[in-house]
Design a protein around this motif. Structure first.
Motif, PDB file in Angstrom:
ATOM      1  N   PRO A 204      30.430 -34.508 101.788  1.00 61.29           N
ATOM      2  CA  PRO A 204      29.075 -35.055 102.018  1.00 61.29           C
ATOM      3  C   PRO A 204      28.518 -34.787 103.415  1.00 61.29           C
ATOM      4  N   HIS A 205      29.338 -34.279 104.325  1.00 64.72           N
ATOM      5  CA  HIS A 205      28.818 -34.016 105.677  1.00 64.72           C
ATOM      6  C   HIS A 205      28.183 -32.634 105.788  1.00 64.72           C
ATOM      7  N   VAL A 206      28.265 -31.844 104.744  1.00 58.91           N
ATOM      8  CA  VAL A 206      27.767 -30.472 104.825  1.00 58.91           C
ATOM      9  C   VAL A 206      26.379 -30.361 104.191  1.00 58.91           C
ATOM     10  N   TRP A 207      25.471 -29.735 104.936  1.00 59.64           N
ATOM     11  CA  TRP A 207      24.121 -29.492 104.434  1.00 59.64           C
ATOM     12  C   TRP A 207      24.076 -28.120 103.756  1.00 59.64           C
ATOM     13  N   ILE A 208      23.110 -27.958 102.880  1.00 62.20           N
ATOM     14  CA  ILE A 208      23.010 -26.701 102.133  1.00 62.20           C
ATOM     15  C   ILE A 208      21.644 -26.078 102.383  1.00 62.20           C
ATOM     16  N   LEU A 209      21.672 -24.815 102.777  1.00 59.79           N
ATOM     17  CA  LEU A 209      20.423 -24.089 102.943  1.00 59.79           C
ATOM     18  C   LEU A 209      20.376 -23.020 101.861  1.00 59.79           C
ATOM     19  N   SER A 210      19.400 -23.108 101.005  1.00 58.99           N
ATOM     20  CA  SER A 210      19.257 -22.119  99.940  1.00 58.99           C
ATOM     21  C   SER A 210      18.064 -21.221 100.259  1.00 58.99           C
ATOM     22  N   ASP A 211      18.352 -19.978 100.564  1.00 60.68           N
ATOM     23  CA  ASP A 211      17.303 -19.012 100.887  1.00 60.68           C
ATOM     24  C   ASP A 211      16.965 -18.251  99.604  1.00 60.68           C
ATOM     25  N   ASP A 212      15.836 -18.625  99.020  1.00 63.74           N
ATOM     26  CA  ASP A 212      15.442 -18.088  97.710  1.00 63.74           C
ATOM     27  C   ASP A 212      14.305 -17.079  97.839  1.00 63.74           C
ATOM     28  N   MET A 213      14.270 -16.376  98.957  1.00 61.30           N
ATOM     29  CA  MET A 213      13.144 -15.488  99.238  1.00 61.30           C
ATOM     30  C   MET A 213      12.867 -14.488  98.111  1.00 61.30           C
ATOM     31  N   TYR A 214      13.936 -14.059  97.416  1.00 59.65           N
ATOM     32  CA  TYR A 214      13.766 -13.041  96.358  1.00 59.65           C
ATOM     33  C   TYR A 214      13.719 -13.667  94.963  1.00 59.65           C
TER      34      TYR A 214
ATOM     35  N   THR B 249      13.544   7.412 103.212  1.00 56.90           N
ATOM     36  CA  THR B 249      14.027   6.147 103.756  1.00 56.90           C
ATOM     37  C   THR B 249      14.333   5.164 102.642  1.00 56.90           C
ATOM     38  N   LEU B 250      15.617   4.845 102.493  1.00 64.08           N
ATOM     39  CA  LEU B 250      16.009   3.842 101.505  1.00 64.08           C
ATOM     40  C   LEU B 250      16.568   2.620 102.231  1.00 64.08           C
ATOM     41  N   THR B 251      15.981   2.352 103.403  1.00 64.89           N
ATOM     42  CA  THR B 251      16.504   1.253 104.220  1.00 64.89           C
ATOM     43  C   THR B 251      15.569   0.061 104.266  1.00 64.89           C
ATOM     44  N   THR B 252      14.365   0.241 103.752  1.00 64.09           N
ATOM     45  CA  THR B 252      13.360  -0.767 104.039  1.00 64.09           C
ATOM     46  C   THR B 252      13.565  -2.064 103.251  1.00 64.09           C
ATOM     47  N   GLY B 253      13.272  -3.178 103.914  1.00 60.82           N
ATOM     48  CA  GLY B 253      13.391  -4.487 103.281  1.00 60.82           C
ATOM     49  C   GLY B 253      12.058  -5.044 102.876  1.00 60.82           C
ATOM     50  N   GLU B 254      11.115  -4.159 102.587  1.00 60.71           N
ATOM     51  CA  GLU B 254       9.804  -4.684 102.192  1.00 60.71           C
ATOM     52  C   GLU B 254       9.238  -3.909 101.020  1.00 60.71           C
ATOM     53  N   PRO B 255       8.488  -4.618 100.172  1.00 56.27           N
ATOM     54  CA  PRO B 255       7.911  -3.996  98.978  1.00 56.27           C
ATOM     55  C   PRO B 255       6.965  -2.859  99.352  1.00 56.27           C
ATOM     56  N   ASN B 256       6.910  -1.832  98.520  1.00 51.58           N
ATOM     57  CA  ASN B 256       5.968  -0.743  98.763  1.00 51.58           C
ATOM     58  C   ASN B 256       4.670  -0.968  97.993  1.00 51.58           C
ATOM     59  N   PHE B 257       4.361  -2.233  97.686  1.00 54.13           N
ATOM     60  CA  PHE B 257       3.107  -2.551  97.002  1.00 54.13           C
ATOM     61  C   PHE B 257       2.106  -3.109  98.005  1.00 54.13           C
ATOM     62  N   ALA B 258       0.833  -3.215  97.558  1.00 52.91           N
ATOM     63  CA  ALA B 258      -0.196  -3.828  98.416  1.00 52.91           C
ATOM     64  C   ALA B 258      -0.209  -5.330  98.175  1.00 52.91           C
ATOM     65  N   SER B 259      -0.670  -6.086  99.171  1.00 56.57           N
ATOM     66  CA  SER B 259      -0.833  -7.533  99.006  1.00 56.57           C
ATOM     67  C   SER B 259      -1.874  -7.795  97.926  1.00 56.57           C
TER      68      SER B 259
ATOM     69  N   GLY C  68       9.142 -17.855 100.421  1.00 54.71           N
ATOM     70  CA  GLY C  68       7.996 -17.332 101.159  1.00 54.71           C
ATOM     71  C   GLY C  68       7.215 -16.373 100.291  1.00 54.71           C
ATOM     72  N   VAL C  69       6.195 -15.785 100.886  1.00 55.76           N
ATOM     73  CA  VAL C  69       5.343 -14.891 100.109  1.00 55.76           C
ATOM     74  C   VAL C  69       5.666 -13.416 100.359  1.00 55.76           C
ATOM     75  N   SER C  70       6.536 -13.118 101.309  1.00 55.45           N
ATOM     76  CA  SER C  70       6.760 -11.727 101.721  1.00 55.45           C
ATOM     77  C   SER C  70       7.187 -10.836 100.576  1.00 55.45           C
ATOM     78  N   LYS C  71       8.221 -11.243  99.847  1.00 54.39           N
ATOM     79  CA  LYS C  71       8.801 -10.356  98.847  1.00 54.39           C
ATOM     80  C   LYS C  71       8.065 -10.486  97.515  1.00 54.39           C
TER      81      LYS C  71
END
Lengths: 400, 400
Positions: free
Chosen positions: A197-207, A35-45, A236-239
Motif C-alpha cells: 500500500p505504500h507504492v503509488w502507480i503511474l500509468s502512462d497511457d499516451m498511446y 528515418t525510422l526513429t521518429t516518435g511522432e505521427p506523420n499525420f496532420a493535426s 495526452g493529445v500528441s499521439k
C-alpha cells in the motif's frame, strides 16, 4: 562555468542523439536517409483542432491560463476519462501540462525524495529513469523479456518492490515495444500492488488509442478501482491526434497529488499555452473518426514491418498489440560481419552499420535498457517504411 | 511515507490565496471588484503575431521541434539581443522555454546543489526564492529600501557574497517595484561581481521594453562584457508583446550552461509549443509599433497612479522607472482602524480590508518578501484605474 548540479550530472544524454546527429550529417551530405526513429505521427493535426486554435488566438484567448489548465479543457478531459475508461474524476483531480512528459516530471519531482525507488519495467522510454534521477530517486529496472511479449510479470514487480519504493510506472501500450497489457494482465499486477500500500502507480497511457486487432485498452485505475486513490493516469493529445508540437498532456489522480503537481508546475513553467489548450479541447470533444484512420494505417504498417523483419536472416520480431513501434531482436546478427566489412558486436553496431551502409536510421535497444534490439517507428509513410524495411533485408542478407 | 517530497514541502503556500479567494467570492456575489493584482498586460496580442501563428498552424508547424526551439526562433532571439542590447549570442547560446519562468527553473535546477546560495534583491517576485528553494538552494535576500528607489546598493551586494554564493539574480525592471537600473548603476554592481569570479549572474529583463521618461534599462552582459561568459540574460515575449498565455521565454548565455538547461528541459517538457514559437518569430522580427503604443499608455497610467496614491493619507509612492507596477508604502496606515471598523496591523490587513470595503484587489508586500507595502498593477483600463484610485483615496481618508 559553475560545476553543474549533481542531479544533472546523473542524467545521461539520450543514446539516440548520436544516431540522430549521424543521420542528419548523412542527409546533409546528400545520402537518401530513411528515418525510422521518429516518435511522432506523420499525420496532420485534426482540422477542428486547428480551427479552434485560430478562433482562440483571434478571440484574444492569449492571457495567462490557470496553472492547472482551462476549465473547458479540464471538462473535456473529464469526459474523455469517463468515455474511454469509465473513470470518474472531479475537476480538481485533473491537471494539464506541457506534454505528457511534464505530467511525469511534475509527479516525480513533487513526490520523490533522495533515495526513493521508482520501479520501471524495461524496455522503457528512457525519460522515466532520467526523471527519477533528476528527482534524486533511484530507478529500479525490471526486465520484461520478449518471451513474455515484453510485458511485466507480476512476480517480477513484486520482487522489485522494497520499503523505499515510491512508484511503479506502467506504460501501456509501451514505447519502444508496442506491448500492451490486457485488463486481465493488469488485474494480476493490481493484485501484487494491493500487498504494497505504500507504492503509488503511474500509468502512462499516451498511446492508449493506438491498439490493433480488436484489442481493448485498459488502465489500472479502471481495472482495480480500489487502487485509484494511489494511481496517476497520464495521457495526452500528441499521439492520438497527431498534435506533438502543441505540447499538451494531462493527468488524473487523487486531489492531493494533483495539487502537489500543480504547485510544482507553478514553479517550473506555470500554465500551458492557451492556444494549444483550445486546440486540445476541440480534439477531445470533436469527431473522433480521424483517429480510426490513423489506427488503420499503423496496423497496416505494423503487419508489414513484422512480416518483412521476420523475413530478415538474424532478426526475430514480436508482433505487438499497439503503439507505432516494433522492437525486433537482432541477436542473430551479432558476431557477424556486414557487406561493408563492419563487425557487429552489439545492437549499437547494428544500428550504426545499418545507417552507414543502407542509410536507414533506427534506435538501438540499449537506449531503452534492453539489448540486443532495434526500435523501428512505423510513424512513417507506407512507401518509405517499405523501402526502409527492404534495405534492412538487404543489410541482413549481406551479413556473413 | 508522506506523499510529497521535501523539496515541495519547503515551498511556502501562496500568500495571495486569501486575497484572491475573497476577490473571487465578491465577484461571484455580483460585487464590483477592480483587480489591480494581475501581472499581465491588459492589451491583446498584436494582430500580426496572431496571424503568424495561424499561418504556422496551416503550414503544419505542429510537430516536435528541437528542445531549445526552432532554428528560426533562436535566430530571431539572437538578433533581438544584438539589436536591442548589443550582445552577440550565437544560436547555440540561446534556449527557448515555456515562459521565462522555465528558463529560471532550468538554470537553478541545472546548477544548484544543496546549500548553494543565491543572492536575490528584495522586494522580489516570489518565484525567485521559491525556485531556488525547490532546487535545494538557499535564497539570500538583500533588502533594497524605498529611500534608495528600491535598488540594490553595491556595498550590500558585496556584503552578501560568500564562498557558497552561486548566483546573483537581478530583475531589471523589477516586479513588484518597477525599479530599473541604467548602465551607470549596473556598472557599480558589475564592479563588485568582477571581484568574485565564482558568482554567476542571472538577469531577468522581461520588462525592459516598459521604461518611462526616456529611461534606458541596461543589461549586465552589455555593460560589462567581461561578465558575459558567466551571465544568463533572460527575456520573453509575455510582457512586451502582450503574449502571456502563449508561454514563451528565452535566454542567452554560455554554451555549457545553455546545454545543461537544454538537457534538463529535454527531460521535463521538451520543446515549447511549436505554434507559439512561430508567433514569437513574428513578434521579434515584425513591426514593433505596438510596443511603443502600449508603453505610452502605461506611462500615462503610471503617472496617474503615482500622483493619486501620494494624495492618499498614510501612503507614500515612489515613481518607478519601468514595468507596470508601483509599490507604495502603507506604513502610515498601520495601527489605524478602517471606516468599517477593521484594525489595520499589517500590509495584508490593509489589502484585505481595502478589498472588503472598497472592492479593490491588490497584493500585499509580504508576498514579495518585503512587507509594509502593497503592489498595484496598472495593467488595467485607464478609467478603471481612475475609479480604483478614488476608492483607495476614500479608504485611506476613512482610516482613523
Amino acid at each position: 562555468m559553475p560545476a553543474l548540479a549533481q542531479r544533472l550530472n546523473r542524467i545521461e544524454v539520450a543514446p539516440s542523439v548520436a544516431m540522430t546527429i549521424k543521420a542528419r550529417e548523412l542527409r546533409a551530405a546528400g545520402k537518401p536517409v530513411i528515418t525510422l526513429t521518429t516518435g511522432e505521427p506523420n499525420f496532420a493535426s485534426p482540422p477542428n483542432a486547428i480551427e479552434a486554435a485560430h478562433q482562440a488566438a483571434l478571440a484574444g484567448d492569449t492571457k495567462y491560463p490557470p496553472q492547472d489548465g482551462t476549465r473547458a479543457l479540464k471538462e473535456a478531459i473529464q469526459a474523455k476519462f469517463k468515455r474511454d475508461s469509465g473513470l470518474d474524476y472531479a475537476l480538481d483531480e485533473i491537471s494539464v501540462s506541457n506534454g505528457g512528459k511534464q505530467c511525469l516530471f511534475n509527479a516525480l519531482m513533487a513526490t520523490v525524495d533522495a533515495g526513493d525507488e521508482v520501479v520501471i519495467p524495461v524496455p522503457s522510454w528512457s525519460a522515466y529513469a532520467q526523471m527519477a534521477k533528476i528527482a534524486e530517486g533511484e530507478p529500479v529496472l525490471v526486465p520484461c523479456p520478449q518471451n513474455n511479449g515484453f510485458k511485466p510479470r507480476p512476480e517480477d514487480i513484486d520482487a522489485a518492490i522494497t520499503p523505499k519504493t515510491k512508484w511503479l510506472i506502467l506504460n501501456n501500450p509501451n514505447n519502444p515495444t508496442g506491448a500492451c497489457c490486457s485488463a486481465e494482465e493488469l488485474a494480476a499486477i493490481a493484485a501484487v500492488m494491493r500487498k504494497h500500500p505504500h507504492v503509488w502507480i503511474l500509468s502512462d497511457d499516451m498511446y492508449e488509442h493506438l491498439v490493433f486487432d480488436g484489442f481493448r485498452h485498459a488502465t489500472i485505475a479502471q481495472v482495480a478501482p480500489d487502487l485509484k486513490d494511489r494511481t496517476l493516469t497520464v495521457s495526452g493529445v500528441s499521439k492520438t491526434y497527431a498534435m506533438t508540437g502543441w505540447r499538451i498532456g494531462f493527468a488524473a489522480g487523487p486531489k492531493a497529488l494533483i495539487k502537489a503537481m500543480v504547485n510544482m508546475q507553478g514553479q517550473a513553467t506555470a500554465g500551458v499555452s492557451t492556444v494549444g489548450q483550445a486546440a486540445a479541447t476541440a480534439a477531445l470533444n470533436g469527431p473522433q473518426d480521424g483517429v480510426q484512420v490513423q489506427i488503420d494505417a499503423y496496423k497496416r504498417r505494423r503487419d508489414m514491418a513484422v512480416e518483412m523483419l521476420n523475413a530478415c536472416p538474424g532478426i526475430a520480431c514480436h508482433k505487438p498489440e499497439g503503439a507505432f513501434y516494433v522492437f525486433p531482436n537482432v541477436a542473430g546478427c551479432l558476431g557477424k560481419t556486414t557487406a561493408g566489412g563492419r563487425k557487429l558486436d552489439s545492437d549499437r553496431d547494428v544500428c550504426l552499420a545499418l545507417l552507414e551502409e543502407q542509410y536507414v536510421a533506427t534506435v538501438h535497444g540499449a537506449a531503452y535498457y534492453m539489448s540486443p534490439y532495434l526500435r523501428i517507428s512505423t510513424a512513417t509513410a507506407d512507401a518509405e517504411l517499405e523501402e526502409g524495411l527492404r534495405r534492412i533485408q538487404t543489410f541482413c542478407e549481406g551479413l556473413h | 511515507m508522506s506523499l510529497t517530497a521535501e523539496r515541495l514541502d519547503r515551498i511556502q503556500p501562496s500568500l495571495t490565496i486569501a486575497i484572491s479567494t475573497v476577490a473571487r467570492r465578491m465577484i461571484a456575489e455580483g460585487k464590483n471588484v477592480i483587480s489591480l493584482s494581475q501581472g499581465e498586460p491588459d492589451f491583446d496580442t498584436p494582430r500580426n503575431i496572431k496571424d503568424a501563428a495561424i499561418r504556422a498552424i496551416e503550414g503544419g508547424e505542429t510537430k516536435y521541434t528541437d528542445v531549445a526551439g526552432t532554428q528560426a526562433v533562436r535566430k530571431a532571439v539572437a538578433e533581438k539581443f544584438k539589436r536591442e542590447s548589443g550582445i552577440d549570442y550565437k544560436p547555440e547560446e540561446i534556449i527557448v522555454s515555456t515562459g521565462a519562468k522555465q528558463v529560471l527553473f532550468n538554470a537553478m535546477v541545472a546548477t544548484l546543489n544543496a546549500g548553494d546560495e543565491v543572492i536575490i534583491p528584495s522586494p522580489c517576485w516570489v518565484s525567485y526564492p521559491d525556485i531556488v528553494t525547490l532546487a535545494d538552494g538557499k535564497p539570500v535576500l538583500v533588502p533594497c529600501s524605498q529611500n534608495n528607489g528600491f535598488k540594490l546598493r553595491p556595498e550590500d551586494l558585496e556584503a552578501a557574497i560568500t564562498p557558497k554564493t552561486r548566483w546573483f539574480m537581478l530583475n531589471n525592471p523589477c516586479n513588484p517595484t518597477g525599479a530599473a537600473y541604467d548602465a551607470a548603476e549596473l556598472k557599480a554592481l558589475t564592479d563588485v561581481l568582477l571581484r568574485h569570479p565564482h558568482v554567476w549572474v542571472l538577469t531577468d529583463d522581461i520588462y525592459d521594453k516598459l521604461a518611462y521618461d526616456g529611461f534606458k534599462p541596461a543589461t549586465i552582459a552589455a555593460v560589462e562584457p567581461k561578465l558575459k561568459d558567466r551571465t544568463l540574460t533572460v527575456h520573453g515575449v509575455s510582457k512586451s508583446y502582450a503574449m502571456t498565455g502563449w508561454r514563451i521565454g528565452f535566454a542567452g548565455g554560455p554554451v555549457p550552461l545553455i546545454k545543461a538547461m537544454d538537457k534538463l528541459q529535454s527531460q521535463s517538457t521538451s520543446n515549447p509549443n511549436s505554434v507559439a514559437q512561430a508567433a514569437t518569430v513574428e513578434a521579434l522580427t515584425g513591426p514593433q509599433e505596438s510596443i511603443e503604443a502600449m508603453r505610452k499608455v502605461f506611462e500615462e497610467r503610471r503617472d496617474l497612479v503615482v500622483e493619486a496614491l501620494n494624495k492618499a493619507p498614510g501612503m507614500h509612492c515612489t515613481k518607478p522607472e519601468g514595468a507596470f507596477y508601483v509599490y507604495p508604502s502603507v506604513q502610515g496606515c498601520l495601527g489605524k482602524t478602517s471606516k468599517g471598523g477593521k484594525k489595520i496591523e499589517t500590509d495584508e490587513d490593509f489589502a484585505l480590508t481595502l478589498l472588503a470595503e472598497e472592492g479593490v484587489a491588490t497584493v500585499h508586500g509580504a508576498a514579495f518578501c518585503y512587507p509594509g507595502y502593497i503592489r498595484i498593477s496598472y495593467a488595467n483600463a485607464t478609467d478603471e484605474l481612475r475609479e480604483a484610485m478614488t476608492r483607495i483615496q476614500r479608504f485611506c481618508q476613512g482610516l482613523h
